[in-house]
Design a protein around this motif. Structure first.
Motif, PDB file in Angstrom:
ATOM      1  N   CYS A  87      69.626  15.862 -18.023  1.00  0.00           N
ATOM      2  CA  CYS A  87      68.141  15.673 -17.849  1.00  0.00           C
ATOM      3  C   CYS A  87      67.603  17.031 -18.892  1.00  0.00           C
ATOM      4  CB  CYS A  87      67.631  16.033 -16.349  1.00  0.00           C
ATOM      5  SG  CYS A  87      65.341  15.419 -16.659  1.00  0.00           S
ATOM      6  N   HIS A 121      64.942  21.254 -15.527  1.00  0.00           N
ATOM      7  CA  HIS A 121      66.473  20.120 -15.474  1.00  0.00           C
ATOM      8  C   HIS A 121      67.347  21.053 -16.522  1.00  0.00           C
ATOM      9  CE1 HIS A 121      65.060  18.016 -12.173  1.00  0.00           C
ATOM     10  NE2 HIS A 121      65.806  18.413 -11.178  1.00  0.00           N
ATOM     11  N   CYS A 161      63.559  12.542 -20.939  1.00  0.00           N
ATOM     12  CA  CYS A 161      64.310  12.402 -19.096  1.00  0.00           C
ATOM     13  C   CYS A 161      65.329  11.326 -18.985  1.00  0.00           C
ATOM     14  CB  CYS A 161      63.193  12.606 -17.810  1.00  0.00           C
ATOM     15  SG  CYS A 161      64.530  13.397 -16.508  1.00  0.00           S
ATOM     16  N   ARG A 189      66.406  12.285 -14.624  1.00  0.00           N
ATOM     17  CA  ARG A 189      65.360  12.185 -13.673  1.00  0.00           C
ATOM     18  C   ARG A 189      63.980  11.230 -14.283  1.00  0.00           C
ATOM     19  NH1 ARG A 189      63.173  16.500  -9.237  1.00  0.00           N
ATOM     20  NH2 ARG A 189      60.863  15.171  -8.823  1.00  0.00           N
ATOM     21  N   TYR A 202      58.071  15.865 -11.725  1.00  0.00           N
ATOM     22  CA  TYR A 202      58.664  16.563 -10.571  1.00  0.00           C
ATOM     23  C   TYR A 202      57.629  18.205 -10.715  1.00  0.00           C
ATOM     24  CZ  TYR A 202      59.053  19.413 -14.900  1.00  0.00           C
ATOM     25  OH  TYR A 202      58.760  20.290 -15.752  1.00  0.00           O
ATOM     26  N   ASN A 231      54.738  13.134  -7.639  1.00  0.00           N
ATOM     27  CA  ASN A 231      56.525  13.216  -7.558  1.00  0.00           C
ATOM     28  C   ASN A 231      57.489  12.201  -7.110  1.00  0.00           C
ATOM     29  OD1 ASN A 231      56.517  12.967  -4.974  1.00  0.00           O
ATOM     30  ND2 ASN A 231      58.150  15.282  -4.452  1.00  0.00           N
ATOM     31  N   CYS A 269      59.191  10.653 -16.059  1.00  0.00           N
ATOM     32  CA  CYS A 269      58.942  12.386 -15.826  1.00  0.00           C
ATOM     33  C   CYS A 269      58.429  12.602 -17.309  1.00  0.00           C
ATOM     34  CB  CYS A 269      60.085  12.165 -16.205  1.00  0.00           C
ATOM     35  SG  CYS A 269      60.266  14.072 -16.389  1.00  0.00           S
TER      36      CYS A 269
END
Length: 466
Positions: free
Chosen positions: A19, A24, A37, A40, A44, A256, A261
């Protein structure tokens, strides 16, 4: 040796598949062209943003000193025709005169602005060289001034460049805007805290807007004396906006769980989903509404109640300005945009108008009955704050309870009996649904996914409230 080579090969493969979002990867690239991303799918992180706020009775008299401290040489003051002769604008003009501030006044702001009225204000701003903007009024004035500042600071931009997708291009704002001081005169929109500017897009007969943290006022001057000039129905409809800002942001999809993302923080939207910080502001604003709104509407001389609602507007603005709103607001935009002949009491305008707060609150019982199954505890808590007894209520009854609590609240404040009372019939529902579909910026924050059929049922359920 072969084993070591195999491990190195596997690590390279993992690195390629990893990711790329900052949560990450320490190899995340900050450029706008960074890869999305790939692992994910939801965000986040969330970002807390708000204007500086100064609160106090009579604080407006300081504005001339602020402008002088900024080194302002040519100020654009924006307001509307009605406010231009009232004490809030007079107080600002007196303070600027006393401090030798040079300024020009634009008083043609339209209540419930359109893309046409935005463009007229933008043309005024572009025709001069302003180094500071001052907005004195409700959300219509503050939002218009934000837009004027934005496009005057980006003179080559096309109007739709910054307008929210899919109606506009939704480009991120990368340039620097001039300072903007907002002096709110209503207790509702919270526009003095946010980077959002809303308008009616006439071609679609629906509201849309521009959302970017870059639009946030530099300073919001919250002077409780200004709310004493609001007529009763203006106080009520402004307060309903605070009510729905609080409820929608508190029940919005969690940050989240929001997709996608972002590949770059500049792509993270202003409306991010409910989060631990916005929850605090939204919940507190709802408590203030429950305690003071009825008093503020019924007695214009009740300074404690009106100043408390003024602060509640700020609290809710900070909450929803970061979390966002969802279905009540998304559905309100075509309600306001498709208005036929209805003219709300207390609004001195020369065109039909369903005030923003009214267009938002009319669907609230149906909406929160619909969304409750996704976060029943939050809906129950909201009902309790608004006065309901939840001691023996089951989780599955959270929606009906909050809906009934809202209906009673609206009835007590003499709200029109649903969409039918502002000129809509069942035959209008398809157009209202059509106008809601493009409002993805907010509707996708609903905690419950919905279809066109769901929207149809929600509008039909809102034709009558009582």
């Amino acid at each position: 040796m072969a084993g070591r080579d195999r491990i190195a090969h596997l690590l390279r493969q993992l690195e390629k598949a990893a990711c790329r979002c900052p949560a990450h990867s320490n190899t995340y690239h900050q450029g706008a062209g960074a890869a999305a991303c790939t692992v994910r799918k939801t965000d986040y992180a969330f970002e807390m943003a708000s204007s500086n706020i100064r609160y106090g009775e009579g604080v407006t008299r300081e504005i001339g000193m602020d402008l002088q401290n900024m080194g302002a040489r040519n100020v654009c003051l924006m307001t509307d025709k009605n406010l231009s002769v009232l004490p809030p604008v007079k107080a600002v003009l007196e303070s600027m005169a006393q401090n030798g501030v040079n300024y020009k006044v634009y008083d043609q702001v339209r209540v419930e602005p359109t893309d046409t009225s935005f463009k007229q204000a933008i043309a005024f701003a572009k025709n001069d060289c302003f180094d500071v903007y001052v907005a004195v009024g409700g959300g219509s004035v503050i939002d218009t001034c934000k837009a004027a500042n934005l496009y005057a600071s980006h003179p080559e931009a096309d109007f739709l460049d910054f307008v929210n997708a899919p109606i506009g291009k939704g480009k991120p704002v990368t340039g620097v805007l001039k300072p903007l001081i907002a002096v709110p005169t209503t207790a509702g929109t919270g526009s003095e805290t946010t980077g959002v500017a809303i308008f009616d897009f006439e071609e679609l007969k629906a509201k849309t807007g521009i959302a970017s943290r870059a639009l946030k006022p530099t300073l919001g001057m919250v002077d409780s004396l200004h709310t004493l000039h609001m007529p009763e129905r203006v106080a009520a409809n402004s307060g309903f906006d605070v009510l729905c800002h609080s409820l929608e942001s508190y029940t919005a999809l969690p940050y989240n769980m929001r997709k996608p993302c972002p590949p770059n923080p500049i792509n993270r939207p202003a409306y991010q989903g409910s989060n631990p910080i916005s929850d605090v502001w939204s919940r507190h604003a709802l408590n203030v509404v429950a305690k003071y709104m009825k008093r503020a509407v019924r007695d214009p001389e009740d300074l404690e109640a009106r100043s408390s609602m003024h602060l509640a507007s700020v609290f809710a603005g900070i909450g929803f300005g970061n979390a966002g709103v969802h279905l009540c607001h998304g559905m309100s935009y075509p309600i306001a945009g498709n208005v036929k002949t209805y003219r709300a009491k207390g609004y001195n305008v020369d065109h039909p108008v369903v005030p923003h707060g009214l267009s938002v609150v009319l669907t609230s019982p149906a909406v929160f009955n619909f969304t409750a199954p996704m976060c029943p505890e939050r809906h129950l808590e909201a009902a309790e704050i608004l006065g309901a007894d939840i001691s023996r209520v089951k989780r599955e009854d959270a929606g009906p309870l909050l809906a009934d609590t809202l209906r009673q609240f609206l009835y007590d404040l003499q709200v029109e009996d649903g969409l039918s009372a502002v000129g809509y019939t069942k035959d209008d529902v398809p157009d209202l649904v059509k106008g809601t579909i493009p409002q993805e910026r907010v509707t996708k924050l609903s905690p419950r996914e919905h279809t066109e059929e769901d929207l149809t049922h929600l509008f039909e359920a809102s034709l009558k409230l009582y």
